[in-house]
Design an enzyme around this catalytic site. Sequence first.
Site, PDB file in Angstrom:
ATOM      1  N   ASP A  31      33.088  50.466  43.435  1.00  0.00           N
ATOM      2  CA  ASP A  31      34.283  50.609  42.431  1.00  0.00           C
ATOM      3  C   ASP A  31      35.212  51.494  43.000  1.00  0.00           C
ATOM      4  O   ASP A  31      34.771  52.423  43.887  1.00  0.00           O
ATOM      5  CB  ASP A  31      33.715  51.393  41.331  1.00  0.00           C
ATOM      6  CG  ASP A  31      34.167  51.142  39.968  1.00  0.00           C
ATOM      7  OD1 ASP A  31      35.394  51.446  40.029  1.00  0.00           O
ATOM      8  OD2 ASP A  31      33.482  50.322  39.101  1.00  0.00           O
ATOM      9  N   SER A  75      37.504  45.021  37.351  1.00  0.00           N
ATOM     10  CA  SER A  75      38.731  44.678  36.890  1.00  0.00           C
ATOM     11  C   SER A  75      38.927  45.627  35.704  1.00  0.00           C
ATOM     12  O   SER A  75      38.062  46.001  34.770  1.00  0.00           O
ATOM     13  CB  SER A  75      39.110  43.406  36.291  1.00  0.00           C
ATOM     14  OG  SER A  75      40.212  43.230  35.561  1.00  0.00           O
ATOM     15  N   GLY A 102      35.129  35.134  49.968  1.00  0.00           N
ATOM     16  CA  GLY A 102      35.117  35.039  51.417  1.00  0.00           C
ATOM     17  C   GLY A 102      33.734  35.633  51.892  1.00  0.00           C
ATOM     18  O   GLY A 102      32.911  35.193  52.841  1.00  0.00           O
ATOM     19  N   ALA A 114      33.101  37.494  36.905  1.00  0.00           N
ATOM     20  CA  ALA A 114      33.163  37.631  35.506  1.00  0.00           C
ATOM     21  C   ALA A 114      34.434  37.171  35.048  1.00  0.00           C
ATOM     22  O   ALA A 114      35.575  37.617  35.404  1.00  0.00           O
ATOM     23  CB  ALA A 114      33.177  39.096  35.328  1.00  0.00           C
ATOM     24  N   TYR A 145      46.172  39.734  32.825  1.00  0.00           N
ATOM     25  CA  TYR A 145      44.705  39.668  32.872  1.00  0.00           C
ATOM     26  C   TYR A 145      44.319  38.145  32.753  1.00  0.00           C
ATOM     27  O   TYR A 145      43.475  37.796  33.411  1.00  0.00           O
ATOM     28  CB  TYR A 145      44.466  40.332  31.728  1.00  0.00           C
ATOM     29  CG  TYR A 145      42.747  40.572  31.579  1.00  0.00           C
ATOM     30  CD1 TYR A 145      41.976  41.337  32.403  1.00  0.00           C
ATOM     31  CD2 TYR A 145      42.055  39.948  30.504  1.00  0.00           C
ATOM     32  CE1 TYR A 145      40.546  41.296  32.366  1.00  0.00           C
ATOM     33  CE2 TYR A 145      40.722  40.044  30.477  1.00  0.00           C
ATOM     34  CZ  TYR A 145      39.688  40.629  31.266  1.00  0.00           C
ATOM     35  OH  TYR A 145      38.488  40.904  31.375  1.00  0.00           O
ATOM     36  N   LYS A 149      42.720  36.040  35.748  1.00  0.00           N
ATOM     37  CA  LYS A 149      41.113  35.281  35.255  1.00  0.00           C
ATOM     38  C   LYS A 149      41.091  33.959  35.372  1.00  0.00           C
ATOM     39  O   LYS A 149      40.064  33.322  36.066  1.00  0.00           O
ATOM     40  CB  LYS A 149      40.562  35.949  33.973  1.00  0.00           C
ATOM     41  CG  LYS A 149      40.154  37.395  33.983  1.00  0.00           C
ATOM     42  CD  LYS A 149      39.286  37.605  35.020  1.00  0.00           C
ATOM     43  CE  LYS A 149      38.617  39.304  34.877  1.00  0.00           C
ATOM     44  NZ  LYS A 149      37.687  39.733  35.652  1.00  0.00           N
ATOM     45  N   TYR A 159      36.451  27.349  46.220  1.00  0.00           N
ATOM     46  CA  TYR A 159      35.641  27.647  47.024  1.00  0.00           C
ATOM     47  C   TYR A 159      33.961  26.954  47.041  1.00  0.00           C
ATOM     48  O   TYR A 159      33.529  26.585  47.912  1.00  0.00           O
ATOM     49  CB  TYR A 159      35.131  29.183  46.913  1.00  0.00           C
ATOM     50  CG  TYR A 159      35.925  30.137  48.246  1.00  0.00           C
ATOM     51  CD1 TYR A 159      37.249  30.283  47.736  1.00  0.00           C
ATOM     52  CD2 TYR A 159      35.300  30.540  49.143  1.00  0.00           C
ATOM     53  CE1 TYR A 159      38.028  30.912  48.537  1.00  0.00           C
ATOM     54  CE2 TYR A 159      36.160  31.195  50.172  1.00  0.00           C
ATOM     55  CZ  TYR A 159      37.473  31.388  49.897  1.00  0.00           C
ATOM     56  OH  TYR A 159      38.089  32.281  50.610  1.00  0.00           O
TER      57      TYR A 159
END
Length: 317
Positions: A31, A75, A102, A114, A145, A149, A159
Amino acid sequence: MRVLITGAAGFLGSHLCDRFVEDGHQVIGMDNLLTGRLSNIEHLFPKENFTFHHHDVTKYVHIPGELDRILHFASPASPIDYLKMPIQTMKVGSIGTLHLLGLAKAKNARILVASTSEVYGDPSVHPQPEEYWGNVNPIGPRGVYDEAKRFLEALTMAYHTAHGVDTRIVRIFNTYGPRMRLNDGRALPTFFRQAIQGEKITVFGDGSQTRSFCYVSDQVEGISRLLESDYHLPVNIGNPEEISILDFANEILAFTGSKEEVCFKELPEDDPMQRRPNITKAREILKWEPQVSRKEGFGKTLDYFRAEIERREKAEK
Ligand code: UDP
């Protein structure tokens, strides 16, 4: 398992850390403490299966050794936070997510990211199923936001398809419980604080807009089940019990025994008019549904907020 949790000092992140530590996994919490608080995870520091890295995931993320699971929960998440920090919000959802995907690829780790009911914007389909594409204003105040997201979801799917990364996407609906910040501006902590401190409850607009509130232990259970499922498309996790904000305010007044009343303030721009998850997928795939009623959840949350307010008042003296 060795598990990396980003946003570890935040509301949801800290509850996830608790869960994985309790289950006996090696947990690495990360964090940058922008909106997270060390007090949420202080109790975990003495545990031998918990370590904490004060790091910003928008900078390159390096974790030595093996990693089995990554949960990306970093976030700013409340409207006043991402209005104050629009660029950090966009960076953590985009560059931060890129770094963690990655890392998942390099470590061959499963990653759960999330996402949010905000990807549905101000929805024209109700309740919202995962197939609904949403109604988002990209340049409105919530756009930073919502679009971060939405990008997070697109990048995660890329990915998955291009690199075969083992991904999961959770779309989180309004969730509440202990460790929410009293001043994060959201309806639930604000209403509780106002009720406890004998202030009027500030309802935005006429209060006819709806939300559906999920207790944090239910949310954590849903996320854990999704992580251990083999389903890689987005899954809504939230409580389908819908309530108008005005009724919600009155419910909190009654619950706390406050004699105050509501007052009406201007409705913020792009405030979604309705929100309720369709949880058919969670029910069928994860065999999950919420267990905690608002009454029970409110009780635990009220105890926490009362203690927080008392602690603050003492600190001020
Ligand atoms: N809201 C309100 N008074 C407040 C804070 C929020 O009436 O003091 C309203 C807000 O406009 C929204 C709803 O409550 O319609 C839920 O807001 P919150 O910020 O909790 O979450 P979100 O809008 O992201 O669902």
